[in-house]
Design an enzyme around this catalytic site. Structure first.
Site, PDB file in Angstrom:
ATOM      1  N   ASP A  13       0.808  -1.223   0.000  1.00 11.62           N
ATOM      2  CA  ASP A  13       0.000   0.000   0.000  1.00 11.62           C
ATOM      3  C   ASP A  13       0.841   1.272   0.000  1.00 11.62           C
ATOM      4  OD1 ASP A  13      -2.354  -1.608   0.208  1.00 11.62           O
ATOM      5  OD2 ASP A  13      -1.873  -1.879   2.319  1.00 11.62           O
ATOM      6  N   LYS A  16       1.985   2.102  -5.142  1.00 15.02           N
ATOM      7  CA  LYS A  16       2.567   1.587  -6.394  1.00 15.02           C
ATOM      8  C   LYS A  16       1.651   1.831  -7.584  1.00 15.02           C
ATOM      9  CE  LYS A  16       3.000  -2.477  -4.480  1.00 15.02           C
ATOM     10  NZ  LYS A  16       2.846  -2.137  -3.059  1.00 15.02           N
ATOM     11  N   GLY A  17       0.338   1.663  -7.380  1.00 10.92           N
ATOM     12  CA  GLY A  17      -0.629   1.836  -8.464  1.00 10.92           C
ATOM     13  C   GLY A  17      -0.524   3.215  -9.068  1.00 10.92           C
ATOM     14  N   ALA A  41      -3.723  -8.004  -3.621  1.00 16.22           N
ATOM     15  CA  ALA A  41      -3.215  -6.633  -3.690  1.00 16.22           C
ATOM     16  C   ALA A  41      -4.227  -5.723  -4.371  1.00 16.22           C
ATOM     17  CB  ALA A  41      -1.918  -6.609  -4.476  1.00 16.22           C
ATOM     18  N   HIS A  43      -4.523  -2.092  -6.039  1.00 16.00           N
ATOM     19  CA  HIS A  43      -3.789  -0.899  -6.470  1.00 16.00           C
ATOM     20  C   HIS A  43      -4.778   0.174  -6.912  1.00 16.00           C
ATOM     21  CE1 HIS A  43       0.215  -3.214  -7.217  1.00 16.00           C
ATOM     22  NE2 HIS A  43      -0.230  -3.306  -5.987  1.00 16.00           N
ATOM     23  N   THR A  44      -4.582   1.369  -6.378  1.00 20.31           N
ATOM     24  CA  THR A  44      -5.532   2.445  -6.658  1.00 20.31           C
ATOM     25  C   THR A  44      -4.954   3.424  -7.670  1.00 20.31           C
ATOM     26  OG1 THR A  44      -6.257   2.219  -4.381  1.00 20.31           O
ATOM     27  CG2 THR A  44      -7.024   4.169  -5.567  1.00 20.31           C
ATOM     28  N   THR A 124      -5.920 -11.468   3.579  1.00 16.31           N
ATOM     29  CA  THR A 124      -6.944 -10.688   2.886  1.00 16.31           C
ATOM     30  C   THR A 124      -8.157 -11.562   2.552  1.00 16.31           C
ATOM     31  OG1 THR A 124      -5.938 -11.190   0.746  1.00 16.31           O
ATOM     32  CG2 THR A 124      -5.229  -9.159   1.828  1.00 16.31           C
TER      33      THR A 124
HETATM   34  P1  IMP Z   1      -2.489 -12.833   2.198  1.00 15.57           P
HETATM   35  O1  IMP Z   1      -1.446 -12.399   1.223  1.00 15.57           O
HETATM   36  O2  IMP Z   1      -3.879 -12.499   1.794  1.00 15.57           O
HETATM   37  O3  IMP Z   1      -2.297 -14.269   2.587  1.00 15.57           O
HETATM   38  O4  IMP Z   1      -2.227 -11.997   3.534  1.00 15.57           O
HETATM   39  C1  IMP Z   1      -1.056 -12.194   4.327  1.00 15.57           C
HETATM   40  C2  IMP Z   1      -0.633 -10.895   5.011  1.00 15.57           C
HETATM   41  O5  IMP Z   1      -0.184  -9.980   4.021  1.00 15.57           O
HETATM   42  C3  IMP Z   1      -1.750 -10.179   5.768  1.00 15.57           C
HETATM   43  O6  IMP Z   1      -1.172  -9.511   6.875  1.00 15.57           O
HETATM   44  C4  IMP Z   1      -2.266  -9.165   4.765  1.00 15.57           C
HETATM   45  O7  IMP Z   1      -2.857  -8.047   5.384  1.00 15.57           O
HETATM   46  C5  IMP Z   1      -0.973  -8.781   4.056  1.00 15.57           C
HETATM   47  N1  IMP Z   1      -1.192  -8.346   2.669  1.00 15.57           N
HETATM   48  C6  IMP Z   1      -1.413  -9.126   1.581  1.00 15.57           C
HETATM   49  N2  IMP Z   1      -1.558  -8.383   0.465  1.00 15.57           N
HETATM   50  C7  IMP Z   1      -1.396  -7.105   0.844  1.00 15.57           C
HETATM   51  C8  IMP Z   1      -1.397  -5.858   0.132  1.00 15.57           C
HETATM   52  O8  IMP Z   1      -1.549  -5.773  -1.082  1.00 15.57           O
HETATM   53  N3  IMP Z   1      -1.207  -4.735   0.870  1.00 15.57           N
HETATM   54  C9  IMP Z   1      -0.994  -4.781   2.204  1.00 15.57           C
HETATM   55  N4  IMP Z   1      -0.983  -5.918   2.906  1.00 15.57           N
HETATM   56  C10 IMP Z   1      -1.180  -7.078   2.234  1.00 15.57           C
HETATM   57 MG    MG Z   2      -2.973  -1.947  -1.708  1.00 14.80          MG
END
Ligand code: IMP
Ligand code: MG
Length: 339
Positions: A13, A16-17, A41, A43-44, A124
């Site tokens: 966050d 990057k977007g 992920a 991206h905005t 997520t």
């Molecule tokens: P997962 O990738 O959904 O398995 O999440 C694992 C951990 O990574 C959690 O703490 C999520 O909040 C964090 N996380 C996954 N993708 C993102 C992202 O794009 N931005 C910020 N945190 C992320």
């Molecule tokens: Mg994000």
């Protein structure tokens, strides 16, 4: 450019977007590709008053002539991809590598119901971890097995490497950030894959010798969603007082907010082999710089911060984002001879 990888230096966050969208609009790459984990992920991209939250489609879609590719390393959620392509009318521009692994309903169920993943790690819930686990166990479906993806199937490494052979620009977007890399992050509070530039190159199938630039994006106030250590975290009252509270793009969850972490920034620049740094959230550091487009418009406070970041990392700061809208940016790549 010609080949540029954009990655996150903190916990995701970082904006990057926005940076990718700006680079796409400005540098007009032939290809905008997405590496990284998958639809976890968000991206905005904001153009004028229109906001796009993208979880599958490359943020470089804003450059209308760019071919949009999803690399083999990326997990595809077919419904999310179809929805984003329809909303943005991108059906003719998107290519999905035939080897992408495909997320199924069962992966999302595990992600949302498993106490370890949901409560302890705070995933997520988009199914990425369980899908990557199945991928490693060699029992997942690939994009080539999915009828709905038939029109989009392609060979991403072949397309990207031939574009580079022809001297055209390629912009490659990573996801998440160093702090939640499976290899280099705060394990076990991490995502299900490495998130550094080398991984992103592998995701789209270009070798390390073909990468020209690595832009590491940092935000002036780092944030973290989900669980896990966060060295420079501020207490909630403090972020409220500073007016810098944030909520997640994918999950809507409140983000934890902290102050600049010099050690982490230095380490992130090193592991990613950064050639440039992009800073976001500069308007949060000094509201008077909101919307600035030239270096001269920036306040001394911001200029001092830029100098500190360069001192911390040993890498030039060349892109300074002064607001969420795509044109709210100071681009000093040319002045710093990074172009
Ligand atoms: P997962 O990738 O959904 O398995 O999440 C694992 C951990 O990574 C959690 O703490 C999520 O909040 C964090 N996380 C996954 N993708 C993102 C992202 O794009 N931005 C910020 N945190 C992320
Ligand atoms: Mg994000």
């Amino acid at each position: 450019m010609p080949s540029t990888i954009v990655v996150g230096g903190f916990f995701g966050d970082e904006g990057k977007g926005k940076i990718v969208a700006y680079l796409a609009k400005n540098d007009k790459p032939a290809i905008a590709a997405r590496g990284g984990v998958g639809p976890n992920a968000g991206h905005t991209v904001q153009i004028g008053n229109r906001k796009y939250a993208l979880s599958m489609v490359p943020s470089g879609f804003v450059h209308e002539n760019a071919r949009l590719l999803i690399g083999a390393g990326v997990l595809v959620d077919v419904d999310v991809l179809m929805r984003e392509m329809s909303e943005l009318n991108l059906h003719k521009r998107v290519g999905v590598d035939w080897r992408c692994a495909v997320i199924e309903e069962k992966h999302k169920e595990i992600d949302q119901k498993n106490a370890e993943l949901h409560d302890k790690i705070g995933t997520t819930g988009t199914g990425c971890g369980p899908a990557n686990a199945d991928r490693a166990l060699r029992r997942i479906k690939q994009a080539k097995d999915i009828a709905a993806l038939k029109d989009y199937i392609c060979d991403v490494p072949l397309e990207i490497n031939s574009a580079l052979d022809d001297g055209r620009n390629v912009l490659i977007e990573g996801t998440q950030g160093l702090g939640i890399s499976l290899f280099y992050g705060t394990y076990p509070f991490v995502t299900s894959k490495d998130t550094t530039a080398s991984q992103i190159a592998a995701d789209v199938g270009i070798g390390p010798t073909r990468v020209d630039d690595v832009v590491v994006v940092f935000k002036s106030f780092p944030t973290r969603v989900g669980e896990g250590p966060f060295e420079t975290e501020l207490p909630d009252e403090e972020t409220a007082k500073l007016g810098i509270e944030e909520f997640g793009t994918v999950t809507g969850r409140k983000r934890r907010v902290g102050v600049w972490d010099s050690n982490m920034a230095r380490y992130a620049a090193m592991i990613n082999g950064a050639t440039m740094i992009a800073l976001s959230g500069i308007d949060r550091l000094d509201a008077s710089c909101k919307g600035a487009r030239t270096y001269e418009e920036l306040s001394n406070k911001v200029k001092e911060f830029i100098a500190k970041v360069e001192d911390d990392t040993g890498v030039p700061v060349t892109l300074i984002s002064t607001g969420p809208e795509i044109s709210e940016i100071v681009d000093i790549r040319e002045e710093k001879k990074c172009m």
